[in-house]
Design a protein around this motif. Structure first.
Motif, PDB file in Angstrom:
ATOM      1  N   TRP A 448      35.215  12.693  36.433  1.00  0.00           N
ATOM      2  CA  TRP A 448      36.850  13.400  36.972  1.00  0.00           C
ATOM      3  C   TRP A 448      37.343  14.193  38.167  1.00  0.00           C
ATOM      4  O   TRP A 448      37.691  13.930  39.365  1.00  0.00           O
ATOM      5  CB  TRP A 448      37.719  14.287  35.837  1.00  0.00           C
ATOM      6  N   PHE A 449      36.095  15.627  38.403  1.00  0.00           N
ATOM      7  CA  PHE A 449      35.396  16.241  39.650  1.00  0.00           C
ATOM      8  C   PHE A 449      35.391  15.394  40.531  1.00  0.00           C
ATOM      9  O   PHE A 449      35.694  14.935  41.750  1.00  0.00           O
ATOM     10  CB  PHE A 449      34.846  17.199  38.888  1.00  0.00           C
ATOM     11  N   SER A 450      34.505  14.220  40.312  1.00  0.00           N
ATOM     12  CA  SER A 450      34.049  13.268  41.283  1.00  0.00           C
ATOM     13  C   SER A 450      35.069  12.846  42.132  1.00  0.00           C
ATOM     14  O   SER A 450      35.571  12.310  43.688  1.00  0.00           O
ATOM     15  CB  SER A 450      33.223  12.347  40.985  1.00  0.00           C
ATOM     16  N   LEU A 451      36.155  11.623  41.332  1.00  0.00           N
ATOM     17  CA  LEU A 451      37.037  11.171  42.149  1.00  0.00           C
ATOM     18  C   LEU A 451      38.144  11.983  42.161  1.00  0.00           C
ATOM     19  O   LEU A 451      38.419  11.379  43.587  1.00  0.00           O
ATOM     20  CB  LEU A 451      37.574  10.229  41.056  1.00  0.00           C
ATOM     21  N   LEU A 452      38.288  12.967  41.695  1.00  0.00           N
ATOM     22  CA  LEU A 452      39.488  13.923  41.837  1.00  0.00           C
ATOM     23  C   LEU A 452      39.284  14.053  44.054  1.00  0.00           C
ATOM     24  O   LEU A 452      40.174  14.435  44.841  1.00  0.00           O
ATOM     25  CB  LEU A 452      39.602  14.948  41.570  1.00  0.00           C
ATOM     26  N   MET A 453      37.863  14.707  43.810  1.00  0.00           N
ATOM     27  CA  MET A 453      37.632  15.732  44.744  1.00  0.00           C
ATOM     28  C   MET A 453      37.304  14.272  47.240  1.00  0.00           C
ATOM     29  O   MET A 453      37.291  14.315  47.436  1.00  0.00           O
ATOM     30  CB  MET A 453      36.292  16.614  45.432  1.00  0.00           C
ATOM     31  N   GLY A 454      37.150  13.725  45.552  1.00  0.00           N
ATOM     32  CA  GLY A 454      36.436  12.378  46.556  1.00  0.00           C
ATOM     33  C   GLY A 454      37.194  11.394  47.514  1.00  0.00           C
ATOM     34  O   GLY A 454      37.596  10.795  48.622  1.00  0.00           O
ATOM     35  N   LEU A 455      38.798  11.900  46.651  1.00  0.00           N
ATOM     36  CA  LEU A 455      40.424  11.371  46.532  1.00  0.00           C
ATOM     37  C   LEU A 455      41.199  11.618  47.420  1.00  0.00           C
ATOM     38  O   LEU A 455      42.114  11.626  48.072  1.00  0.00           O
ATOM     39  CB  LEU A 455      40.772  10.473  45.798  1.00  0.00           C
ATOM     40  N   GLY A 456      40.522  13.597  47.843  1.00  0.00           N
ATOM     41  CA  GLY A 456      40.646  14.093  48.763  1.00  0.00           C
ATOM     42  C   GLY A 456      42.216  14.870  48.020  1.00  0.00           C
ATOM     43  O   GLY A 456      43.181  15.854  48.876  1.00  0.00           O
ATOM     44  N   VAL A 457      42.131  15.536  46.439  1.00  0.00           N
ATOM     45  CA  VAL A 457      42.598  16.704  45.919  1.00  0.00           C
ATOM     46  C   VAL A 457      41.910  17.831  45.757  1.00  0.00           C
ATOM     47  O   VAL A 457      41.059  17.924  45.055  1.00  0.00           O
ATOM     48  CB  VAL A 457      43.060  16.138  44.901  1.00  0.00           C
ATOM     49  N   VAL A 458      42.273  18.617  46.465  1.00  0.00           N
ATOM     50  CA  VAL A 458      42.017  20.199  47.137  1.00  0.00           C
ATOM     51  C   VAL A 458      43.034  20.781  46.057  1.00  0.00           C
ATOM     52  O   VAL A 458      43.884  20.972  46.145  1.00  0.00           O
ATOM     53  CB  VAL A 458      42.068  20.731  48.096  1.00  0.00           C
ATOM     54  N   PRO A 459      41.969  21.661  44.837  1.00  0.00           N
ATOM     55  CA  PRO A 459      42.958  22.596  43.874  1.00  0.00           C
ATOM     56  C   PRO A 459      43.687  24.012  45.006  1.00  0.00           C
ATOM     57  O   PRO A 459      43.039  24.303  45.904  1.00  0.00           O
ATOM     58  CB  PRO A 459      42.602  23.097  43.166  1.00  0.00           C
ATOM     59  N   GLN A 460      44.709  24.272  44.381  1.00  0.00           N
ATOM     60  CA  GLN A 460      45.628  25.036  45.382  1.00  0.00           C
ATOM     61  C   GLN A 460      45.172  26.512  44.677  1.00  0.00           C
ATOM     62  O   GLN A 460      45.450  27.736  46.015  1.00  0.00           O
ATOM     63  CB  GLN A 460      46.732  25.078  44.910  1.00  0.00           C
ATOM     64  N   SER A 461      44.454  26.359  43.729  1.00  0.00           N
ATOM     65  CA  SER A 461      43.712  27.991  42.941  1.00  0.00           C
ATOM     66  C   SER A 461      43.191  27.479  41.881  1.00  0.00           C
ATOM     67  O   SER A 461      42.614  26.357  41.972  1.00  0.00           O
ATOM     68  CB  SER A 461      45.534  28.785  42.388  1.00  0.00           C
ATOM     69  N   ARG A 462      42.220  28.755  41.528  1.00  0.00           N
ATOM     70  CA  ARG A 462      41.057  28.443  41.521  1.00  0.00           C
ATOM     71  C   ARG A 462      41.439  28.982  39.422  1.00  0.00           C
ATOM     72  O   ARG A 462      42.562  30.382  39.757  1.00  0.00           O
ATOM     73  CB  ARG A 462      40.056  28.945  41.658  1.00  0.00           C
TER      74      ARG A 462
END
Length: 518
Positions: A448-462
């Protein structure tokens, strides 16, 4: 077998699904003292299959191991190559390129996964931070076309990856056919023309073949593909149509010559009305175009497919139509659907074999006796539904997160409705950097991390628990891990060279067409 145990299992249909079902059933039920169950598979000579290169997920190794298959022998007999993940081109936005590799992003520290540690540095604004893909050993290996089997021993850069296979689906079915028949399965060649039901309860009693033979049984597995001869044709299980959120309804497949360099990964290239696949095998390359015929013509889809080949086409493209979705019930009375008969999800993440494997595995786990208690079917259907919906959401994710607006197809995907489950998963990651896994038997956090980051979703907080790590110390640790991966991969052999030494398949004469359309 004693009491009410199943005495005869009839598998309707061969191909990958039929023989993947027959092999473990024959292994378990046709051998050993006290075993009296017959496994019969009916295969029609009139119904062909589309012979394509098949890509898999790492769990295929467990299926093969459970059968006791020799790895090298399996690879030789199926013209297989190794698969470290999937390269995505043009997904998310034009020019985009990312990799979904198998395995973690470095080791966990104090219970925090490697990808979360990288995210801690990324969200703190640290400059000069390499891509998260540099911490995926599988991805670094794929970039350099290198492969070797994971090393045994404690966790290290030499075993920080997983792998699957590419193989010829027709050869794999034939390999399992030989395995199953050597262990007692019986193959019957014939075409089913009628199905006989029991008057008392509507269970299938037997099927009749065109030549008049009657094949009875206790349990019937429907492996008849899209025809769904028993599960839909007889049991009327119903079908849940997911076309609104997975609009692709067509595919064309064509083999091409083997590429000079044997890549250890599948390639998925987004195009204006769908996407192209490329699957490298030892003897050839498998290629295809998955698309929606509401946004392009078959002729144009064929042109896009053939123009996208990197080696000479060896045949004419073969056409396939489908409706994405699943049977509302995969097990009805004494009929269990396996493979395409139970539903279809496009092969974007190589889940077709996985669904067959898990369907067969759940049947073995929930094997009924001749009373067929309804609770067993209910549990089987519950788990298959959960798996189908989980995979559906993961595939929809690829389309929904697009920022492409260069074609009507991609504009539709960006605007289409999606399941609430998937919307929740996207919003949770975007807002707080958390990944929630709704199906523990499905794709894991690194995927899921690979796809979300690869498709440009960057979290607003951690995750605030990450703030207990000192930033400088964490960067030093991660840089040490990155260098260990890079150094280890640099010493690995070329993928093609490794296969040539480990399990080179015998040469196969491939057809050369007189002419090909362009």
């Amino acid at each position: 077998m004693d009491g009410k145990a199943i005495r005869k299992i009839v598998i309707v249909g061969g191909g990958t699904a039929g023989w993947m079902a027959a092999a473990p059933l024959a292994q378990r039920l046709c051998q050993g003292p006290g075993q009296r169950c017959e496994v019969v598979l009916i295969e029609s000579p009139d119904i062909g299959t589309i012979g394509v290169g098949e890509a898999t997920l790492p769990t295929i190794r467990f299926y093969n191991q459970a059968l006791g298959l020799d790895n090298a022998d399996f690879i030789k007999n199926t013209q297989a190559s190794f698969k470290l993940g999937i390269e995505f081109k043009g997904w998310g936005h034009l020019g985009n390129r990312f990799f979904h590799g198998f395995g973690e992003f470095g080791p966990a520290v104090d219970g925090m996964a490697g990808h979360m540690l990288w995210l801690r540095l990324r969200l703190s604004g640290m400059t000069g931070l390499p891509s998260h893909e540099d911490w995926s050993a599988a991805t670094v290996m794929a970039r350099q076309n290198r492969f070797t089997l994971p090393q045994s021993g404690p966790p290290s850069a030499g075993n920080a990856f997983s792998y699957a296979f590419h193989f010829d689906a027709g050869l794999y079915a034939a390999y399992l056919r030989d395995y199953a028949m050597q262990r007692g399965a019986v193959r019957i060649e014939g075409t089913i023309v009628d199905v006989e039901l029991r008057d008392t309860d509507g269970f299938v009693a037997a099927v009749r073949l065109q030549d008049g033979r009657r094949i009875d049984g206790d349990l019937f597995l429907d492996c008849s593909g899209f025809r769904a001869l028993l599960i839909e044709g007889v049991m009327k299980a119903g079908y849940e149509d997911w076309s609104a959120m997975l609009p692709c309804n067509s595919a064309q497949a064509v083999p091409s010559a083997r590429a000079p360099s044997l890549t250890p990964f599948t390639t998925s290239t987004a195009r204006s009305a769908g996407w192209l696949w490329r699957i490298p095998l030892q003897h050839r390359t498998g290629n295809g175009h998955v698309y929606c015929n509401q946004f392009t013509s078959d002729a144009e889809a064929s042109r896009v497919l053939l123009d996208g080949l990197d080696t000479e086409a060896l045949d004419e493209p073969r056409q396939l139509r489908f409706t994405t979705g699943r049977r509302r019930q995969a097990w009805v009375k004494n009929v269990v659907a396996v493979g395409l008969a139970s539903g279809f999800l496009e092969p974007l993440e190589s889940t077709s074999i996985q669904l067959i494997m898990d369907g067969v595995g759940r049947l073995v786990e929930l094997m009924p006796d001749r009373d067929f208690h309804p609770a067993l079917a209910a549990e089987y259907n519950r788990r298959m539904q959960a798996q189908y919906e989980s995979i559906r959401d993961f595939i929809v994710l690829h389309y929904k997160l697009t920022r492409r607006d260069d074609s009507e197809f991609w504009r539709y995907c960006a605007a289409m409705p999606i399941p609430d489950t998937l919307r929740h998963q996207i919003e949770l990651f975007r807002a707080a950097g958390r990944i929630v896994i709704l199906d523990r038997e499905g794709f894991s956090e690194p995927s899921w991390f690979s796809l979300l980051m690869g498709l440009g979703v960057v979290p607003q907080s951690r995750d605030p628990w990450l703030d207990r790590f000192d930033g400088d110390a964490l960067r030093t640790h991660l840089e040490r891990v990155r260098r260990a991966i890079a150094g280890t991969v640099a010493g690995m052999p070329d993928h093609g060279d490794f296969i040539a030494q480990f399990a080179a398949a015998p040469p196969v004469a491939m057809p050369r067409p007189a002419s090909m359309p362009h």
